[in-house]
Design a protein around this motif. Structure first.
Motif, PDB file in Angstrom:
ATOM      1  N   MET B   1       9.032 -16.453  15.249  1.00 51.94           N
ATOM      2  CA  MET B   1       9.657 -15.130  15.187  1.00 51.94           C
ATOM      3  C   MET B   1       8.624 -14.094  14.723  1.00 51.94           C
ATOM      4  N   PHE B   2       8.451 -12.993  15.459  1.00 57.28           N
ATOM      5  CA  PHE B   2       7.472 -11.989  15.084  1.00 57.28           C
ATOM      6  C   PHE B   2       8.016 -11.104  13.971  1.00 57.28           C
ATOM      7  N   LYS B   3       7.215 -10.928  12.928  1.00 58.62           N
ATOM      8  CA  LYS B   3       7.617 -10.019  11.842  1.00 58.62           C
ATOM      9  C   LYS B   3       7.208  -8.606  12.231  1.00 58.62           C
ATOM     10  N   GLU B   4       7.978  -7.642  11.741  1.00 56.83           N
ATOM     11  CA  GLU B   4       7.670  -6.252  12.079  1.00 56.83           C
ATOM     12  C   GLU B   4       6.432  -5.797  11.311  1.00 56.83           C
ATOM     13  N   LEU B   5       5.553  -5.075  11.999  1.00 59.53           N
ATOM     14  CA  LEU B   5       4.352  -4.556  11.353  1.00 59.53           C
ATOM     15  C   LEU B   5       4.657  -3.209  10.709  1.00 59.53           C
ATOM     16  N   ASN B   6       4.276  -3.087   9.424  1.00 58.04           N
ATOM     17  CA  ASN B   6       4.497  -1.843   8.682  1.00 58.04           C
ATOM     18  C   ASN B   6       3.813  -0.684   9.408  1.00 58.04           C
ATOM     19  N   PRO B   7       4.575   0.300   9.897  1.00 59.69           N
ATOM     20  CA  PRO B   7       3.954   1.386  10.676  1.00 59.69           C
ATOM     21  C   PRO B   7       2.965   2.213   9.860  1.00 59.69           C
ATOM     22  N   LEU B   8       3.175   2.245   8.534  1.00 56.29           N
ATOM     23  CA  LEU B   8       2.254   3.029   7.696  1.00 56.29           C
ATOM     24  C   LEU B   8       0.868   2.363   7.663  1.00 56.29           C
ATOM     25  N   LEU B   9       0.851   1.048   7.725  1.00 58.56           N
ATOM     26  CA  LEU B   9      -0.437   0.351   7.697  1.00 58.56           C
ATOM     27  C   LEU B   9      -0.971   0.065   9.098  1.00 58.56           C
ATOM     28  N   HIS B  10      -0.096   0.182  10.097  1.00 57.56           N
ATOM     29  CA  HIS B  10      -0.529  -0.147  11.457  1.00 57.56           C
ATOM     30  C   HIS B  10      -1.189   1.077  12.111  1.00 57.56           C
ATOM     31  N   SER B  11      -2.154   1.609  11.398  1.00 57.18           N
ATOM     32  CA  SER B  11      -2.935   2.747  11.876  1.00 57.18           C
ATOM     33  C   SER B  11      -4.355   2.482  11.441  1.00 57.18           C
ATOM     34  N   GLU B  12      -5.299   2.703  12.337  1.00 57.57           N
ATOM     35  CA  GLU B  12      -6.679   2.293  12.090  1.00 57.57           C
ATOM     36  C   GLU B  12      -7.238   2.825  10.763  1.00 57.57           C
ATOM     37  N   LEU B  13      -7.096   4.128  10.551  1.00 53.45           N
ATOM     38  CA  LEU B  13      -7.719   4.725   9.361  1.00 53.45           C
ATOM     39  C   LEU B  13      -7.013   4.283   8.078  1.00 53.45           C
ATOM     40  N   ARG B  14      -5.672   4.293   8.097  1.00 53.87           N
ATOM     41  CA  ARG B  14      -4.954   3.906   6.873  1.00 53.87           C
ATOM     42  C   ARG B  14      -5.177   2.431   6.574  1.00 53.87           C
ATOM     43  N   LEU B  15      -5.255   1.600   7.602  1.00 53.41           N
ATOM     44  CA  LEU B  15      -5.523   0.175   7.374  1.00 53.41           C
ATOM     45  C   LEU B  15      -6.936  -0.011   6.828  1.00 53.41           C
ATOM     46  N   GLY B  16      -7.886   0.773   7.346  1.00 58.70           N
ATOM     47  CA  GLY B  16      -9.249   0.717   6.834  1.00 58.70           C
ATOM     48  C   GLY B  16      -9.308   1.081   5.354  1.00 58.70           C
ATOM     49  N   VAL B  17      -8.589   2.137   4.985  1.00 56.18           N
ATOM     50  CA  VAL B  17      -8.556   2.573   3.583  1.00 56.18           C
ATOM     51  C   VAL B  17      -7.954   1.478   2.703  1.00 56.18           C
ATOM     52  N   MET B  18      -6.834   0.935   3.127  1.00 65.95           N
ATOM     53  CA  MET B  18      -6.165  -0.104   2.321  1.00 65.95           C
ATOM     54  C   MET B  18      -7.039  -1.354   2.212  1.00 65.95           C
ATOM     55  N   SER B  19      -7.760  -1.700   3.280  1.00 67.05           N
ATOM     56  CA  SER B  19      -8.641  -2.877   3.248  1.00 67.05           C
ATOM     57  C   SER B  19      -9.752  -2.682   2.235  1.00 67.05           C
ATOM     58  N   ILE B  20     -10.274  -1.469   2.137  1.00 59.47           N
ATOM     59  CA  ILE B  20     -11.305  -1.181   1.138  1.00 59.47           C
ATOM     60  C   ILE B  20     -10.701  -1.300  -0.260  1.00 59.47           C
ATOM     61  N   LEU B  21      -9.569  -0.631  -0.472  1.00 63.14           N
ATOM     62  CA  LEU B  21      -9.008  -0.559  -1.833  1.00 63.14           C
ATOM     63  C   LEU B  21      -8.469  -1.882  -2.323  1.00 63.14           C
ATOM     64  N   VAL B  22      -8.052  -2.769  -1.404  1.00 64.84           N
ATOM     65  CA  VAL B  22      -7.503  -4.052  -1.846  1.00 64.84           C
ATOM     66  C   VAL B  22      -8.601  -4.953  -2.413  1.00 64.84           C
ATOM     67  N   SER B  23      -9.842  -4.683  -2.059  1.00 67.28           N
ATOM     68  CA  SER B  23     -10.922  -5.575  -2.489  1.00 67.28           C
ATOM     69  C   SER B  23     -11.762  -4.997  -3.625  1.00 67.28           C
ATOM     70  N   VAL B  24     -11.405  -3.821  -4.131  1.00 61.14           N
ATOM     71  CA  VAL B  24     -12.164  -3.212  -5.229  1.00 61.14           C
ATOM     72  C   VAL B  24     -11.193  -2.736  -6.308  1.00 61.14           C
ATOM     73  N   GLU B  25     -11.759  -2.468  -7.513  1.00 63.09           N
ATOM     74  CA  GLU B  25     -10.932  -1.905  -8.583  1.00 63.09           C
ATOM     75  C   GLU B  25     -10.604  -0.452  -8.302  1.00 63.09           C
ATOM     76  N   SER B  26     -11.611   0.271  -7.876  1.00 65.15           N
ATOM     77  CA  SER B  26     -11.415   1.693  -7.544  1.00 65.15           C
ATOM     78  C   SER B  26     -12.531   2.126  -6.617  1.00 65.15           C
ATOM     79  N   ALA B  27     -12.273   3.184  -5.881  1.00 68.13           N
ATOM     80  CA  ALA B  27     -13.298   3.732  -4.981  1.00 68.13           C
ATOM     81  C   ALA B  27     -13.106   5.233  -4.916  1.00 68.13           C
ATOM     82  N   ASP B  28     -14.218   5.954  -4.876  1.00 66.84           N
ATOM     83  CA  ASP B  28     -14.015   7.402  -4.809  1.00 66.84           C
ATOM     84  C   ASP B  28     -13.991   7.896  -3.365  1.00 66.84           C
ATOM     85  N   PHE B  29     -13.555   9.145  -3.216  1.00 63.19           N
ATOM     86  CA  PHE B  29     -13.276   9.724  -1.906  1.00 63.19           C
ATOM     87  C   PHE B  29     -14.510   9.658  -1.002  1.00 63.19           C
TER      88      PHE B  29
END
Lengths: 205, 95
Positions: B1-29
């Motif tokens: 059964m396919f799970k629904e993909l979160n539309p907020l994260l299913h965007s190239e730039l937002r997913l890129g940002v979240m991928s960076i932030l999930v692997s660090v304590e903090s990152a600046d702009f």
């Protein structure tokens, strides 16, 4: 196929592209060297080596045991160096940075405490130079393992092996020079290598 | 059964940002902008969307006289990212 670096857009991806993007972004944060990454090692390494030579020279040529107080130059010079170096706030703080910070808070603090105890205690004497090499060697090795720096790992292990000389040879000159040499191997050489690699990595980017 | 993909994260730039932030304590702009190649304006908009969803926190401060914006992922953000990756797996393994 790994996606090439380009501007990321606000557009949907297919599943494969999503996984590749996640992988690439995470990998980029892990394999990052900042310019001057080796400077703390160089500050403490040179402070220790020069102080050791100074203490050895003053005791050997002037013969007064009070020159032992010169050992306090290590924390004075080391801490001053760390405070004075130009340091911009980090653009990114990783969990590896946190681990390395905690390693040095614990080991550095332990080393300092033992040094002060050894210096001021009249009831028991510690082979303090031997103990300091072991503690700092552990720090160098652990840091090297965490940041994946072979020179720090190898330097730390060689430094700790050099400490064995302190136990086997009861010569003041050999003990002092092996102490200085241990810090060259554990801190100065890996520090310069790390700085060189960081400079190269930053120029590439 | 396919799970629904979160539309907020299913965007190239937002997913890129979240991928960076999930692997660090903090990152600046500026770091996030450099890693994603995004324009400052577009990145600001996407960071605001993630912040409004409660997935990241944005702290504005100063580095001397220079403004500095620091981003951190939140616990709900980590959970959302985890669920997104699990959902992705259902698509990739079923194909």
């Amino acid at each position: 196929m790994i996606m090439e670096n380009r501007e990321l857009q606000d557009k949907p991806l297919n599943e494969k592209e999503s996984m590749e993007l996640i992988t690439r972004m995470i990998q980029n944060t892990q394999h990052r060297l900042e310019r001057g990454a080796g400077i703390p090692m160089l500050i403490w390494g040179y402070a220790t080596v020069f102080t050791t030579i100074l203490v050895w020279a003053t005791k050997t040529y002037l013969g007064n045991y009070r020159f032992g107080y010169l050992w306090y130059l290590i924390p004075i010079v080391g801490i001053s160096g760390m405070l004075l170096r130009k340091k911009r706030p980090k653009a990114v703080r990783t969990y590896i940075d946190k681990v390395v910070t905690y390693i040095w808070i614990v080991l550095g603090g332990t080393g300092f405490l033992l040094s002060v105890t050894s210096f001021w205690s009249f009831m028991w004497t510690l082979p303090i130079l031997f103990i300091i090499i072991i503690i700092m060697g552990m720090g160098s090795t652990l840091t090297g393992l965490v940041i994946e720096s072979k020179p720090s790992v190898i330097g730390g292990i060689i430094g700790m092996l050099l400490s064995v000389i302190q136990v086997l040879v009861q010569s003041y000159d050999v003990v002092m020079f092996s102490f200085a040499l241990a810090f060259v191997v554990m801190y100065i050489i890996p520090g310069h290598i790390l700085n060189y690699r960081a400079k190269k990595a930053c120029l590439k980017n | 059964m396919f799970k629904e993909l979160n539309p907020l994260l299913h965007s190239e730039l937002r997913l890129g940002v979240m991928s960076i932030l999930v692997s660090v304590e903090s990152a600046d702009f500026t770091y996030i902008r450099k890693e994603t190649g995004a324009t400052a304006g577009n990145l600001s908009v996407q960071l605001d969307k993630l912040s409004q969803a409660g997935y990241i926190t944005i702290e504005k401060g100063f580095n001397g006289k220079m403004p500095r914006t620091t981003c951190r992922i939140t616990k709900p953000g980590i959970e959302a990212f985890k669920e997104y990756v699990e959902a992705l797996h259902t698509y990739i393994t079923k194909k």
